[in-house]
Design an enzyme around this catalytic site. Sequence first.
Site, PDB file in Angstrom:
ATOM      1  N   GLU A 157      -8.172  -4.630   2.190  1.00  0.00           N
ATOM      2  CA  GLU A 157      -7.655  -3.291   1.931  1.00  0.00           C
ATOM      3  C   GLU A 157      -6.183  -3.214   2.298  1.00  0.00           C
ATOM      4  OE1 GLU A 157      -9.554   0.986   2.627  1.00  0.00           O
ATOM      5  OE2 GLU A 157      -8.778   0.143   4.497  1.00  0.00           O
ATOM      6  N   TYR A 162      -2.635   2.867  -2.876  1.00  0.00           N
ATOM      7  CA  TYR A 162      -3.806   2.273  -2.203  1.00  0.00           C
ATOM      8  C   TYR A 162      -4.354   1.162  -3.085  1.00  0.00           C
ATOM      9  CZ  TYR A 162      -8.572   1.705  -0.462  1.00  0.00           C
ATOM     10  OH  TYR A 162      -9.741   1.179   0.017  1.00  0.00           O
TER      11      TYR A 162
END
Length: 398
Positions: free
Chosen positions: A206, A118
Amino acid sequence: MNIHEYQAKELLKSYGVAVLDGHVAWTGEEAAEAARKLPGPVYVVKSQIHAGGRGAGHFKDDPEGKGGVRLAKSPEDVAAAAEAMLGNTLVTKQTGPAGRVVRRVYVEAGCDIKRELYLSLLVDRAKSEIVIMASTEGGMEIEEVAETHPEKILRVAVDPASGISGFHARRLGFGLGLDATQMKAFAKFVNAMYKAFVALDCAIVEINPLVVTGAGEVVALDAKVSFDDNALYRHPDLEKLRDEAEEDPKELEAAKHSLNYVALDGSIGCMVNGAGLAMATMDIIKLYGAEPANFLDVGGGATKERVTAAFKIILSDPNVEGILVNIFGGIMRCDVIAEGVVAAAREVSLSVPLVVRLEGTNVQLGKDILSKSGLPIIAADNLADAAQKIVAAVKEAA
């Protein structure tokens, strides 16, 4: 402002961020053609909506319960997957039960995934820094990771004045357990992402998941980009990427009148001047046992026309069972608010309880306008009194 995954990837790629090859499609045949341009033998067909959790979601009309991200092994399979998605409503954790209609899909090349990570960039407004966050828990929602495994979230802060340096990426890379080859690719990726974040005036970028391939490459498997609305005047090209079908019609209408409006799930509509006062108004509504239906800040220099538009937007929400107008007239004049409220109430044939609290510039003139309007407007002396009266009026009407 949010954009679709394929748009985000095109933008990030232009700044050197590594992404997989892919093409957008609006029909099954276009999806098959897109697949024929890719190397194969595996393809990924992704629903394009402004919400996360697409792979774990489900379509309302799909008895098999397949999600919005599907693998395919031929252009024909790609076409079938696209046709199953297009025009149907995808429900995910972020869309709520109403879901979102899929109007386009993104066909992407398959990838040899060794690890899923991530990575994100966002603005820390309290410290005036850009924060880079990373985690070994790729594919999971970061909120869930923060709740269950907070120690697995890595953070480094970048001072915009000095910019990003090599140690920022290295600190994250070591924390993620990358080897020397992967570290080099990761550092290049992070630097390109930071460059895009600053140049495009992003609010958040993101990548979830960020994948490490079998060859040691670091690639964005997904991409979410949100822009700072206040900076869009500097980026007219980005404005063209807006997909109004993905946005709340009430919020779109509010933007046309320079109103700050956010739809919520409650039953009491709020019209306030000033963001801080609007937040306090929503809090006190909750304190007295009800839920706000919206955040709406008409601003300090609103006109009668803007107030009228705001009132109409609130009433266009079928969940609204009452309205609380809370105005402190500094720059804003109470008589202007009162004229707008009266005009709007007459135009839309007000059918729900309305409580108005006015203080400040021309307050008595504003109260006189309301009292002489002949409308069933409930006056309040202060904020607590206003909240109590609107909650009681809604309960009585119900």
